[in-house]
Design a protein around this motif. Structure first.
Motif, PDB file in Angstrom:
ATOM      1  N   ALA A 159       0.854  -1.190   0.000  1.00  0.00           N
ATOM      2  CA  ALA A 159       0.000   0.000   0.000  1.00  0.00           C
ATOM      3  C   ALA A 159       0.886   1.234   0.000  1.00  0.00           C
ATOM      4  O   ALA A 159       1.828   1.330   0.790  1.00  0.00           O
ATOM      5  CB  ALA A 159      -0.901  -0.002   1.228  1.00  0.00           C
ATOM      6  N   LYS A 210       1.052   5.582  -0.342  1.00  0.00           N
ATOM      7  CA  LYS A 210       0.382   6.876  -0.448  1.00  0.00           C
ATOM      8  C   LYS A 210       1.421   7.992  -0.351  1.00  0.00           C
ATOM      9  O   LYS A 210       2.216   8.039   0.589  1.00  0.00           O
ATOM     10  CB  LYS A 210      -0.639   7.040   0.679  1.00  0.00           C
ATOM     11  N   GLN A 251      -2.951  -3.074   2.768  1.00  0.00           N
ATOM     12  CA  GLN A 251      -3.829  -1.945   2.446  1.00  0.00           C
ATOM     13  C   GLN A 251      -4.618  -1.510   3.681  1.00  0.00           C
ATOM     14  O   GLN A 251      -4.829  -0.330   3.918  1.00  0.00           O
ATOM     15  CB  GLN A 251      -4.793  -2.341   1.317  1.00  0.00           C
ATOM     16  N   LYS A 252      -5.021  -2.483   4.486  1.00  0.00           N
ATOM     17  CA  LYS A 252      -5.825  -2.186   5.670  1.00  0.00           C
ATOM     18  C   LYS A 252      -5.069  -1.235   6.608  1.00  0.00           C
ATOM     19  O   LYS A 252      -5.661  -0.348   7.217  1.00  0.00           O
ATOM     20  CB  LYS A 252      -6.150  -3.500   6.387  1.00  0.00           C
ATOM     21  N   GLU A 253      -3.759  -1.438   6.702  1.00  0.00           N
ATOM     22  CA  GLU A 253      -2.978  -0.578   7.593  1.00  0.00           C
ATOM     23  C   GLU A 253      -2.915   0.853   7.062  1.00  0.00           C
ATOM     24  O   GLU A 253      -2.908   1.814   7.843  1.00  0.00           O
ATOM     25  CB  GLU A 253      -1.574  -1.162   7.772  1.00  0.00           C
ATOM     26  N   ASP A 304      -5.307   2.226   5.273  1.00  0.00           N
ATOM     27  CA  ASP A 304      -6.641   2.778   5.534  1.00  0.00           C
ATOM     28  C   ASP A 304      -6.758   3.263   6.973  1.00  0.00           C
ATOM     29  O   ASP A 304      -7.292   4.328   7.242  1.00  0.00           O
ATOM     30  CB  ASP A 304      -7.723   1.720   5.246  1.00  0.00           C
ATOM     31  N   GLU A 305      -6.230   2.454   7.884  1.00  0.00           N
ATOM     32  CA  GLU A 305      -6.278   2.845   9.293  1.00  0.00           C
ATOM     33  C   GLU A 305      -5.474   4.112   9.540  1.00  0.00           C
ATOM     34  O   GLU A 305      -5.878   5.004  10.289  1.00  0.00           O
ATOM     35  CB  GLU A 305      -5.721   1.720  10.183  1.00  0.00           C
ATOM     36  N   ILE A 339      -4.818   6.504   7.413  1.00  0.00           N
ATOM     37  CA  ILE A 339      -5.534   7.653   6.865  1.00  0.00           C
ATOM     38  C   ILE A 339      -6.674   8.059   7.795  1.00  0.00           C
ATOM     39  O   ILE A 339      -6.885   9.241   8.056  1.00  0.00           O
ATOM     40  CB  ILE A 339      -6.065   7.335   5.444  1.00  0.00           C
ATOM     41  N   PHE A 340      -7.353   7.061   8.334  1.00  0.00           N
ATOM     42  CA  PHE A 340      -8.439   7.347   9.273  1.00  0.00           C
ATOM     43  C   PHE A 340      -7.906   8.095  10.498  1.00  0.00           C
ATOM     44  O   PHE A 340      -8.487   9.086  10.942  1.00  0.00           O
ATOM     45  CB  PHE A 340      -9.118   6.038   9.686  1.00  0.00           C
TER      46      PHE A 340
END
Length: 647
Positions: free
Chosen positions: A195, A197, A226-228, A230-231, A233-234
RNA sequence: GCCGUUGUAGCUCAGGGGUAGAGCACUUCCUUGGUAAGGAAGAGGUCAGGGGUUCAAAUCCCCUCAACGGCUCCA
């Protein structure tokens, strides 16, 4: 030939010489091998696939280790570089380290300017390259060959870096088609980066020097899943909600006006209330600690700052002098309070028996900060220091220092600031001429600080070269919601001003002596401290600080008079707040009070009026039931006492 | 100060060469209510400021100012 590998649990295993940390992981479990990013070999972080030739201690690093993450992000920086080179041929590279959360790479794109619109293309290229699972290959290289390589490539920044390296210590790393000068270590291959960004783009001076060319710095972050990402970014989004600039506006605490000027905050009624509460809290603590309040004007004659030395050092970077209408007099907006306080010291002869003399003032000062540096309330041009100057004998420095540390710790503890670090700033031993004062005085002051910090078991970091020009200091550093570090409390030893102002006291030997001065500010500045307080509490201040502590909410206009009656009675008990007289339903009034983060809501209707009670609702918790006014007052005062335990 | 981005109503934001939109807030009226948004109507903007291109600019270009993200600086 076999070698002995000692693992962190103390177990010793035998492997053939040339075994890699990856092989070791594989011998333990396949899952571990999949996750191993790098390894600490004899105290040094190595590539997981670097051969180990001798008996060694090995600690395998995965995503769960900070050093493992650092390796991962550093390798990601190389991946970014590879993507950039493929998209923008001819790009030149500065440095690309891992940072606390992610990595960056400084690049010179020539005429090309990059913007965040280009991020998606770069990210996609990075992901494409990651999927190729290219190995990071380490290659030691002689200095001459390294120079040749980067001369051919035309990368003058790398050549400059090589210039500072020792022959025999130089390595290159290659992954896919990209080769970089790098000491490593790196992860086994690019495939682990799942992931990606890119977060922002900025100018950054080459080698952190303003005189050098400004390169383009691209920041990014990567994760194995990817989940990490997303977390992450949250979490960043959540943190932004606590930004004091956002909450300051929402809660009506402070504002800025272009017409008033950049970096000059306007304190709105609620913010001013919060600020006053903090001030009186510290004033009370300082009175107990033997401080004497003083008050000095906002301006002082230029001569004052010529004497202090600040005119010479900062004069041209300050707000320029104010002139009087007729005479040639010039006054400066005060950039600090200490010169005024020195003059207070000098108002009469001092005896050693008078010391320490602790003069305290919430003094507002004005500094012409560079426009690009201004930042909400944390960096402003006009601010109020919770300043004090302690004039003491040299033998009192350490004891006074410890007392100040105790005061700062008390303040931080009361306000729930438990996540801070203490930074000891000493002078740069390589460059002693930058500083004023003799070696002997500096050494004494530095050891006094170090000993005082140790005696209070502070968790300290020491920075050489970060001392003020007039003395060493101890700063209390905290982070804002977005992880940026700010200095709050500060304690500084000063040998300069007592000399410049020729401060004296008569010692027990009946001789004149020079006192030592300690500058200190537990909050640092009201502005910055409140900024951090807002972010720490997300605007939900402890009851004793809340601008509005209660909102009295009448069910309808019929109960307005009763609401007023309750309000005035509670005001007599020093409870602050307001009555919501609006023609709205109770649900609406509750919602608005909740949004404004008012700690207690008192709902009054027919029932309460008849029983001479209030229905108490606590913010975030809900209905606490009905009680008499005095019961509420008691409950309220009890909570404040708990907030201020030890006060 | 430097690099980059942004600037539309009090706030959050949409729009985008043919002279302006939403939600919330605000005002008035209706409603007099019981623990997180009652209803209706109205008012509100030189689209940051200045200059240019154009028949026409909020929209495109330039300058200035300010904010944001960094860098440098921080008595």
């Amino acid at each position: 030939m076999s070698i002995k590998i000692t693992l962190p649990d103390g177990s010793v295993r035998e492997y053939p010489a040339g075994v890699s940390s990856y092989d070791i992981a594989l011998s333990i479990s396949e899952g571990l091998a999949r996750n191993v990013l790098s390894a600490v070999v004899n105290g040094e972080v190595w590539d997981a696939n670097r051969p180990i030739e001798q008996d060694s201690s090995v600690k395998l690093l995965t995503w769960n280790d900070p050093e493992g993450q650092a390796t991962f992000w550093h390798s990601s920086a190389h991946l970014l570089a590879e993507a950039l080179e493929s998209l923008y041929p001819g790009v030149k590279f500065g440095t690309g380290p891992s940072i606390e959360k992610g990595f960056y790479y400084d690049v010179d794109l020539g005429e090309k300017t990059l913007s965040s619109d280009d991020f998606v293309a770069i990210e996609n290229k990075m992901k494409e390259l990651a999927r190729q699972k290219n190995e990071y290959v380490r290659q030691p290289i002689g200095k001459a060959d390294a120079i040749k390589y980067f001369t051919n490539k035309g990368d003058e920044y790398k050549l400059e870096l090589i210039d500072g390296l020792e022959d025999g210590q130089i390595t290159l790393y290659t992954q896919g088609g990209f080769t970089d000068l790098c000491r490593g270590p790196h992860i086994p291959n690019t495939g682990a980066v799942k992931a990606v960004k890119l977060t922002n783009i900025a100018g950054a001076y080459w080698r952190n020097n303003q005189d050098n060319k400004q390169l383009t710095r691209i920041y990014g972050i990567t994760f194995p899943k990817q989940k990490e990402l997303d977390e992450y970014i949250f979490q960043v989004e959540e943190a932004k909600k606590r930004d004091h600039r956002k909450l300051g506006k929402e809660l009506d605490l402070f504002a800025f006006s272009e017409k008033v000027g950049q970096g000059l905050p306007l304190w709105l009624p609620k913010g001013a209330m919060l600020r006053e509460r903090l001030e009186s809290f510290l004033k009370k603590a300082q009175l107990r600690a033997g401080y004497l309040p003083v008050v000095t004007p906002h301006i002082g004659s230029k001569a004052l700052y010529v004497t202090s030395g600040h005119w010479e050092k900062y004069g041209k970077d300050s707000f320029q002098p104010i002139k009087t209408p007729d005479a040639d007099e010039e006054f400066m907006l005060k950039p600090m309070n200490c010169p005024h306080h020195c003059e207070i010291y000098k108002t009469k002869p001092r005896s050693y028996r008078d010391l320490p003399l602790r003069l305290a003032e919430f003094g507002t000062v004005y500094r012409y900060e560079q426009s690009g540096e201004l930042h909400g309330l944390t960096r402003v041009r006009g601010f109020t220091q919770d300043d004090a100057h302690i004039f003491c004998r040299p033998d009192q420095v350490k004891a006074e220092f410890i007392k100040v540390i105790d005061l700062v710790l008390y303040v931080f503890k009361t306000l729930g600031f438990d996540d801070f670090s203490a930074q000891i700033s000493l002078r740069d031993p390589e460059n002693k001429t930058k500083y004023i004062g003799s070696d002997d005085l500096w050494e004494k002051a530095e050891s006094a600080i170090i000993e005082a910090a140790a005696e209070r078991s502070l968790n300290t970091v020491t920075e050489l070269g970060e001392a003020a020009f007039y003395g060493p200091k101890l700063d209390f550093m905290v982070r804002d919601a977005l992880g940026r570090k700010w200095q709050l409390g500060t304690i500084q030893v000063d040998y300069n001003l007592p000399n410049r102002f020729e401060l004296e006291y008569i010692g027990s030997d009946n001789q004149k002596h020079r006192p030592v001065m300690i500058h200190r500010a537990p909050f640092g500045s009201m502005e910055r401290f409140i900024a951090i307080l807002i972010e720490n509490t997300a605007g939900q201040f402890p009851l004793w600080l809340s601008p509005d502590q209660i909102a009295i909410l009448p069910i309808s206009e019929k109960y307005s008079d009763y609401a007023e009656e309750v309000f005035f009675a509670l005001q007599d008990d020093d409870i602050r707040g307001f009555v919501d007289h609006r023609d709205e339903k109770i649900g609406r009034k509750i919602r608005d009070a909740e949004i404004m983060k008012v700690p207690y809501m008192l709902i009054v209707g027919e029932k309460e009026q008849n029983d001479q009670q209030v229905s108490v609702r606590k913010k975030g918790e809900g209905d606490l039931g009905s009680m008499s006014w005095s019961e509420f007052s008691t409950l309220f005062q009890k909570e404040i006492k708990e907030n201020l335990a030890g006060f």
